[in-house]
Design a protein around this motif. Structure first.
Motif, PDB file in Angstrom:
ATOM      1  N   ILE A   1      11.805  -0.464   2.834  1.00 22.09           N
ATOM      2  CA  ILE A   1      10.343  -0.402   2.898  1.00 22.09           C
ATOM      3  C   ILE A   1       9.903   1.026   3.218  1.00 22.09           C
ATOM      4  CG2 ILE A   1       8.332  -1.184   4.238  1.00 22.09           C
ATOM      5  CD1 ILE A   1       9.861  -3.831   4.664  1.00 22.09           C
ATOM      6  N   PRO A   2       8.908   1.543   2.525  1.00 24.88           N
ATOM      7  CA  PRO A   2       8.402   2.879   2.863  1.00 24.88           C
ATOM      8  C   PRO A   2       7.392   2.830   4.002  1.00 24.88           C
ATOM      9  CG  PRO A   2       7.248   2.046   0.944  1.00 24.88           C
ATOM     10  CD  PRO A   2       8.252   0.984   1.330  1.00 24.88           C
ATOM     11  N   TYR A   3       7.344   3.892   4.790  1.00 19.85           N
ATOM     12  CA  TYR A   3       6.244   3.995   5.752  1.00 19.85           C
ATOM     13  C   TYR A   3       5.002   4.475   5.016  1.00 19.85           C
ATOM     14  CZ  TYR A   3       7.847   8.937   6.012  1.00 19.85           C
ATOM     15  OH  TYR A   3       8.240  10.224   5.726  1.00 19.85           O
ATOM     16  N   VAL A   4       3.834   4.188   5.569  1.00 23.12           N
ATOM     17  CA  VAL A   4       2.576   4.531   4.902  1.00 23.12           C
ATOM     18  C   VAL A   4       2.323   6.032   4.967  1.00 23.12           C
ATOM     19  CG1 VAL A   4       0.066   4.252   4.948  1.00 23.12           C
ATOM     20  CG2 VAL A   4       1.541   2.270   5.287  1.00 23.12           C
TER      21      VAL A   4
ATOM     22  N   ARG B   1       0.837  -1.200   0.000  1.00 18.28           N
ATOM     23  CA  ARG B   1       0.000   0.000   0.000  1.00 18.28           C
ATOM     24  C   ARG B   1       0.872   1.251   0.000  1.00 18.28           C
ATOM     25  NH1 ARG B   1      -3.765   2.212   5.023  1.00 18.28           N
ATOM     26  NH2 ARG B   1      -4.107   4.267   4.146  1.00 18.28           N
ATOM     27  N   ALA B   2       1.905   1.277   0.837  1.00 17.10           N
ATOM     28  CA  ALA B   2       2.784   2.446   0.918  1.00 17.10           C
ATOM     29  C   ALA B   2       3.525   2.670  -0.399  1.00 17.10           C
ATOM     30  CB  ALA B   2       3.779   2.271   2.061  1.00 17.10           C
ATOM     31  N   THR B   3       3.988   1.588  -1.015  1.00 21.02           N
ATOM     32  CA  THR B   3       4.705   1.701  -2.290  1.00 21.02           C
ATOM     33  C   THR B   3       3.796   2.258  -3.377  1.00 21.02           C
ATOM     34  OG1 THR B   3       6.115  -0.188  -1.683  1.00 21.02           O
ATOM     35  CG2 THR B   3       6.057   0.441  -4.007  1.00 21.02           C
ATOM     36  N   ILE B   4       2.576   1.740  -3.447  1.00 21.59           N
ATOM     37  CA  ILE B   4       1.617   2.211  -4.448  1.00 21.59           C
ATOM     38  C   ILE B   4       1.283   3.682  -4.232  1.00 21.59           C
ATOM     39  CG2 ILE B   4      -0.779   1.996  -5.226  1.00 21.59           C
ATOM     40  CD1 ILE B   4      -0.482  -1.055  -4.712  1.00 21.59           C
TER      41      ILE B   4
ATOM     42  N   PRO C   1       7.145   7.307   1.349  1.00 13.46           N
ATOM     43  CA  PRO C   1       6.638   6.594   0.168  1.00 13.46           C
ATOM     44  C   PRO C   1       7.173   7.166  -1.144  1.00 13.46           C
ATOM     45  CG  PRO C   1       4.865   7.005   1.725  1.00 13.46           C
ATOM     46  CD  PRO C   1       6.054   7.756   2.231  1.00 13.46           C
ATOM     47  N   GLU C   2       7.260   8.497  -1.227  1.00 19.36           N
ATOM     48  CA  GLU C   2       7.737   9.129  -2.454  1.00 19.36           C
ATOM     49  C   GLU C   2       9.205   8.804  -2.714  1.00 19.36           C
ATOM     50  OE1 GLU C   2       4.249  11.089  -0.843  1.00 19.36           O
ATOM     51  OE2 GLU C   2       6.214  10.716   0.047  1.00 19.36           O
ATOM     52  N   ASN C   3      10.033   8.859  -1.673  1.00 18.46           N
ATOM     53  CA  ASN C   3      11.458   8.568  -1.847  1.00 18.46           C
ATOM     54  C   ASN C   3      11.695   7.126  -2.276  1.00 18.46           C
ATOM     55  OD1 ASN C   3      12.381  11.108  -1.263  1.00 18.46           O
ATOM     56  ND2 ASN C   3      12.922  10.689   0.856  1.00 18.46           N
TER      57      ASN C   3
ATOM     58  N   LYS D   1       8.076  -3.426  10.421  1.00 19.00           N
ATOM     59  CA  LYS D   1       7.538  -2.474  11.386  1.00 19.00           C
ATOM     60  C   LYS D   1       8.507  -1.332  11.674  1.00 19.00           C
ATOM     61  CE  LYS D   1       4.141  -3.305  12.889  1.00 19.00           C
ATOM     62  NZ  LYS D   1       2.789  -2.967  12.407  1.00 19.00           N
ATOM     63  N   ILE D   2       9.823  -1.577  11.590  1.00 17.09           N
ATOM     64  CA  ILE D   2      10.780  -0.519  11.902  1.00 17.09           C
ATOM     65  C   ILE D   2      10.625   0.655  10.941  1.00 17.09           C
ATOM     66  CG2 ILE D   2      12.642  -1.535  10.502  1.00 17.09           C
ATOM     67  CD1 ILE D   2      12.952   0.442  13.810  1.00 17.09           C
ATOM     68  N   TYR D   3      10.260   0.366   9.697  1.00 14.56           N
ATOM     69  CA  TYR D   3      10.091   1.436   8.722  1.00 14.56           C
ATOM     70  C   TYR D   3       8.803   2.213   8.979  1.00 14.56           C
ATOM     71  CZ  TYR D   3      13.811  -1.150   6.445  1.00 14.56           C
ATOM     72  OH  TYR D   3      14.998  -1.787   6.192  1.00 14.56           O
TER      73      TYR D   3
END
Length: 391
Positions: A214-217, A22-25, A378-380, A312-314
């Protein structure tokens, strides 16, 4: 760009992989890309169904699966046949290398799906489950596409997945993992440790392999909590199978302190709630955010083995809360990976070490660590994934 994003487990099923996807999208959408999601039909009776994880701004095609999925849905609706469903899954683990959503690959035909090279500029498939990659590989093998760049994102590797118990299928899995790599332009891992290990196992495909965390949401800036109030609330949200994570030192350290701990996640061990500790099963994403808002310290628990880093750390890194990073497994590499951000409070996974860091948190020694790590936005991360494809 026009992007096809494929994942066999629907976002509405609450797992760490769904949150990552979801965060990646959302990162891709924020960058102005046009994203179509293709996935399987969700079941509202699934124990991890969570409507809050869906995205109303996203174009989604849900594929209806039969076979084992119909049995699974029937079992969730009628609990009396649950034991039969469990036996079926246990038997499948000894013969089947893929997850029970592999039927998605049956849709990779011209009769079932309208996808051509001219329709998309980029294809991204993301595990877990691994059947996400199987679906796209079938599209290439059957000639639906041939020139569209394909990026694979691996949450966990195939052969080296520490959650897999049956080692009898190793040779079959290794052969299949190599087959999946064949048509990919880029193979991305969410852990540098996994990336390095995969390059050793599959040197012929190392040139295709890269890393993107991993991106955060969502960025969350909470009001500063008052540590001077005396009693702190610690939060651990995540599964804690005894084969992968050891939560007992944290449990014992907080239980012997004056502070509180909230635990929510699935496990094969039974922890009792106490006056200081509240234990919940896996909760919805929205409930997790409620716990997060009300707590003082977020706890990350490392895996006891393997190269994977719990996602979870991200997610925690997208907040301004204190983060207690409990080290286990390959500790030196974890420190090297995360210490550079000056964001985390590290403690070895033993009761005395954790208790010592709790005392230092009481004394407000880590207030300068309360900031969002922008590298994981997420953008980065979405931009990094896109740029990896241009290398």
């Amino acid at each position: 760009m026009k992007i096809l994003f494929a994942v066999s487990r629907p976002l509405e099923i609450n797992t760490s992989a769904s949150i990552r996807n979801r965060a990646t999208i959302e990162g891709l959408l924020s960058l102005g890309h046009d994203v179509d999601l293709i996935t399987t039909e969700f079941d509202q009776n699934h124990p991890n169904y969570d409507q809050s994880l869906s995205n109303s701004n996203l174009s989604v095609r849900y594929l209806k699966l039969g076979g084992i999925q119909d049995i699974a849905k029937f079992g969730r609706k009628f609990k009396a046949i649950q034991p039969l469903k469990n036996i079926t899954y246990m038997v499948m683990k000894y013969f089947e290398i893929y997850d029970n959503l592999k039927g998605m690959a049956n849709y990779a035909t011209k009769d079932q799906i309208d996808i051509t090279d001219s329709k998309y500029d980029l294809i991204i498939s993301s595990s877990d489950p691994k059947s996400s990659h199987l679906f796209i590989s079938r599209m290439f093998e059957r000639g639906l596409v041939s020139n569209t760049p394909w990026i694979q994102i691996w949450g966990d590797p195939f052969l080296s997945d520490i959650t897999r118990n049956n080692k009898l299928l190793n040779s079959k899995i290794k052969k299949e993992e190599k087959r999946l790599f064949k048509f990919a332009n880029k193979i991305i891992y969410v852990s540098k440790l996994t990336l390095n290990e995969q390059k050793k196992i599959y040197p012929n495909y190392a040139i295709k392999m890269d890393y993107a965390p991993i991106p955060y949401v969502k960025k969350e800036i909470y009001p500063n909590s008052d540590i001077n109030k005396g009693i702190l609330t610690f939060l651990y949200c995540g599964d804690y199978s005894s084969k992968i994570r050891n939560i007992k030192p944290l449990y014992d350290a907080i239980n012997n302190s004056r502070h509180k701990l909230i635990i929510c996640g699935l496990s094969d061990i039974s922890l009792e709630s106490t006056d200081r500790i509240k234990v919940y099963p896996r909760v919805s994403f929205e409930k997790t955010k409620e716990f997060e808002k009300d707590c003082d310290v977020l706890v990350h628990l490392s895996n006891t083995m393997g190269t994977q880093i719990p996602g979870k750390i991200y997610q925690y890194s997208g907040t301004n809360k204190l983060i207690l990073f409990i080290l286990d497994g390959p500790k030196e590499i974890l420190l090297k990976t995360f210490n550079k951000y000056n964001r985390y409070i590290f403690a070895d996974n033993n009761k005395n070490e954790i208790f010592g860091k709790v005392v230092r948190i009481e004394n407000k020694e880590f207030e300068n660590t309360k900031f969002v790590v922008g590298n994981f936005s997420p953008e980065n991360i979405a931009n990094k994934i896109i740029n990896i494809n241009d290398k």
